[in-house]
Design a protein around this motif. Sequence first.
Motif, PDB file in Angstrom:
ATOM      1  N   GLY A 142       0.778  -1.239   0.000  1.00  0.00           N
ATOM      2  CA  GLY A 142       0.000   0.000   0.000  1.00  0.00           C
ATOM      3  C   GLY A 142       0.809   1.289   0.000  1.00  0.00           C
ATOM      4  N   PHE A 143       2.091   1.220  -0.304  1.00  0.00           N
ATOM      5  CA  PHE A 143       2.914   2.433  -0.350  1.00  0.00           C
ATOM      6  C   PHE A 143       2.830   3.097  -1.714  1.00  0.00           C
ATOM      7  N   ALA A 144       2.825   4.421  -1.718  1.00  0.00           N
ATOM      8  CA  ALA A 144       2.766   5.191  -2.954  1.00  0.00           C
ATOM      9  C   ALA A 144       4.144   5.643  -3.429  1.00  0.00           C
ATOM     10  N   ARG A 145       5.147   5.617  -2.507  1.00  0.00           N
ATOM     11  CA  ARG A 145       6.477   6.103  -2.876  1.00  0.00           C
ATOM     12  C   ARG A 145       7.574   5.228  -2.288  1.00  0.00           C
ATOM     13  N   LEU A 146       8.669   5.202  -3.014  1.00  0.00           N
ATOM     14  CA  LEU A 146       9.907   4.582  -2.555  1.00  0.00           C
ATOM     15  C   LEU A 146      10.887   5.686  -2.201  1.00  0.00           C
ATOM     16  N   SER A 147      11.776   5.409  -1.253  1.00  0.00           N
ATOM     17  CA  SER A 147      12.866   6.338  -0.966  1.00  0.00           C
ATOM     18  C   SER A 147      14.148   5.544  -0.772  1.00  0.00           C
ATOM     19  N   LEU A 148      15.270   6.204  -0.990  1.00  0.00           N
ATOM     20  CA  LEU A 148      16.577   5.608  -0.770  1.00  0.00           C
ATOM     21  C   LEU A 148      17.591   6.722  -0.592  1.00  0.00           C
ATOM     22  N   LEU A 149      18.745   6.352  -0.091  1.00  0.00           N
ATOM     23  CA  LEU A 149      19.874   7.274   0.000  1.00  0.00           C
ATOM     24  C   LEU A 149      20.985   6.731  -0.876  1.00  0.00           C
ATOM     25  N   VAL A 150      21.708   7.634  -1.510  1.00  0.00           N
ATOM     26  CA  VAL A 150      22.885   7.241  -2.273  1.00  0.00           C
ATOM     27  C   VAL A 150      23.987   8.246  -1.977  1.00  0.00           C
ATOM     28  N   SER A 151      25.163   7.727  -1.673  1.00  0.00           N
ATOM     29  CA  SER A 151      26.307   8.576  -1.371  1.00  0.00           C
ATOM     30  C   SER A 151      26.602   9.477  -2.561  1.00  0.00           C
ATOM     31  N   LYS A 152      26.943  10.713  -2.279  1.00  0.00           N
ATOM     32  CA  LYS A 152      27.239  11.657  -3.357  1.00  0.00           C
ATOM     33  C   LYS A 152      28.417  11.209  -4.212  1.00  0.00           C
ATOM     34  N   ASN A 153      29.255  10.311  -3.692  1.00  0.00           N
ATOM     35  CA  ASN A 153      30.405   9.862  -4.476  1.00  0.00           C
ATOM     36  C   ASN A 153      30.127   8.571  -5.253  1.00  0.00           C
ATOM     37  N   LYS A 154      28.884   8.090  -5.262  1.00  0.00           N
ATOM     38  CA  LYS A 154      28.543   6.867  -5.999  1.00  0.00           C
ATOM     39  C   LYS A 154      27.732   7.229  -7.239  1.00  0.00           C
ATOM     40  N   ASP A 155      28.435   7.790  -8.220  1.00  0.00           N
ATOM     41  CA  ASP A 155      27.781   8.265  -9.444  1.00  0.00           C
ATOM     42  C   ASP A 155      27.111   7.143 -10.231  1.00  0.00           C
ATOM     43  N   ARG A 156      27.737   5.978 -10.275  1.00  0.00           N
ATOM     44  CA  ARG A 156      27.162   4.860 -11.029  1.00  0.00           C
ATOM     45  C   ARG A 156      25.831   4.418 -10.425  1.00  0.00           C
ATOM     46  N   ALA A 175      26.845  10.831   9.672  1.00  0.00           N
ATOM     47  CA  ALA A 175      28.236  10.757  10.142  1.00  0.00           C
ATOM     48  C   ALA A 175      29.009  11.839   9.397  1.00  0.00           C
ATOM     49  N   ASP A 176      30.053  11.469   8.703  1.00  0.00           N
ATOM     50  CA  ASP A 176      30.858  12.454   7.980  1.00  0.00           C
ATOM     51  C   ASP A 176      30.656  12.367   6.476  1.00  0.00           C
ATOM     52  N   ALA A 177      29.529  11.821   6.048  1.00  0.00           N
ATOM     53  CA  ALA A 177      29.276  11.644   4.620  1.00  0.00           C
ATOM     54  C   ALA A 177      27.992  12.357   4.206  1.00  0.00           C
ATOM     55  N   ARG A 178      27.941  12.754   2.951  1.00  0.00           N
ATOM     56  CA  ARG A 178      26.774  13.445   2.394  1.00  0.00           C
ATOM     57  C   ARG A 178      26.092  12.504   1.403  1.00  0.00           C
ATOM     58  N   TYR A 179      24.760  12.455   1.492  1.00  0.00           N
ATOM     59  CA  TYR A 179      23.960  11.567   0.650  1.00  0.00           C
ATOM     60  C   TYR A 179      22.851  12.345  -0.051  1.00  0.00           C
ATOM     61  N   TYR A 180      22.478  11.850  -1.230  1.00  0.00           N
ATOM     62  CA  TYR A 180      21.260  12.304  -1.888  1.00  0.00           C
ATOM     63  C   TYR A 180      20.114  11.449  -1.374  1.00  0.00           C
ATOM     64  N   ARG A 181      19.000  12.088  -1.048  1.00  0.00           N
ATOM     65  CA  ARG A 181      17.766  11.347  -0.760  1.00  0.00           C
ATOM     66  C   ARG A 181      17.015  11.308  -2.084  1.00  0.00           C
ATOM     67  N   MET A 182      16.710  10.114  -2.542  1.00  0.00           N
ATOM     68  CA  MET A 182      16.051   9.950  -3.834  1.00  0.00           C
ATOM     69  C   MET A 182      14.667   9.342  -3.609  1.00  0.00           C
ATOM     70  N   LEU A 183      13.715   9.777  -4.438  1.00  0.00           N
ATOM     71  CA  LEU A 183      12.318   9.367  -4.302  1.00  0.00           C
ATOM     72  C   LEU A 183      11.769   8.936  -5.652  1.00  0.00           C
ATOM     73  N   ARG A 184      10.831   8.008  -5.608  1.00  0.00           N
ATOM     74  CA  ARG A 184      10.138   7.569  -6.825  1.00  0.00           C
ATOM     75  C   ARG A 184       8.736   7.132  -6.461  1.00  0.00           C
ATOM     76  N   ASP A 185       7.770   7.511  -7.291  1.00  0.00           N
ATOM     77  CA  ASP A 185       6.420   7.016  -7.095  1.00  0.00           C
ATOM     78  C   ASP A 185       6.389   5.533  -7.431  1.00  0.00           C
ATOM     79  N   VAL A 186       5.565   4.798  -6.702  1.00  0.00           N
ATOM     80  CA  VAL A 186       5.386   3.366  -6.986  1.00  0.00           C
ATOM     81  C   VAL A 186       4.437   3.275  -8.159  1.00  0.00           C
ATOM     82  N   SER A 187       4.809   2.473  -9.127  1.00  0.00           N
ATOM     83  CA  SER A 187       3.980   2.315 -10.313  1.00  0.00           C
ATOM     84  C   SER A 187       2.629   1.718  -9.935  1.00  0.00           C
TER      85      SER A 187
END
Length: 190
Positions: A142-156, A175-187
């Motif tokens: 029943g979720f409408a969205r997904l979320s995840l974190l990805v380290s700013k240094n993990k371009d791939r 901690a001492d790292a910066r991350y992007y929070r990424m979101l996507r609607d669930v199909s």
Amino acid sequence: MILRPARREDAAAIARFIWMAESEMVEFMTGSADPAEAQAILEGWVTSPTENRYSLSNNLVAELDGRPAGSIIAFPADSQAVLDTLLVKDIRGRGRVIDRLYSEGEPGTYYLSTMGVDPECRGRGVGSALIQAAGERARELGFARLSLLVSKNKDRARALYERLGFRVGGEIDIADARYYRMLRDVSPTP
């Protein structure tokens, strides 16, 4: 490729995938710089009878040629604090001063916590298939969205998530790292 719920015999492979995905945090969380010792601690969390973020019940496995090729750990973001209770207790027991782990998932989403793919299996669609399967599980719950974190240094990794429809929804420091929070609607269901 077979996508399936994780089984107890997958624990060593899942621990290795966690190590690959979270290398910057594994030493802190396990309290060990020794890979064999850290692997054993991770395996213990995966197979623990106490529900936690790494539990088998939160894992999906991609199998190629009869062996685990990758796994993804996902759960409702709002359950993270409860799921992390065992880990915080274990981390404290290893001499670290910690009250809680960082809140990672966007509230109200199905959080894709950790994904790892065997290096020999990369480029074969394993990561994409795992993310799609987690999205299907989220929709079933029943979720409408997904979320995840990805380290700013993990371009791939970020490029993979963007190809799969994720967009940057902000940045977060852990901690001492910066991350992007990424979101996507669930199909929606076809």
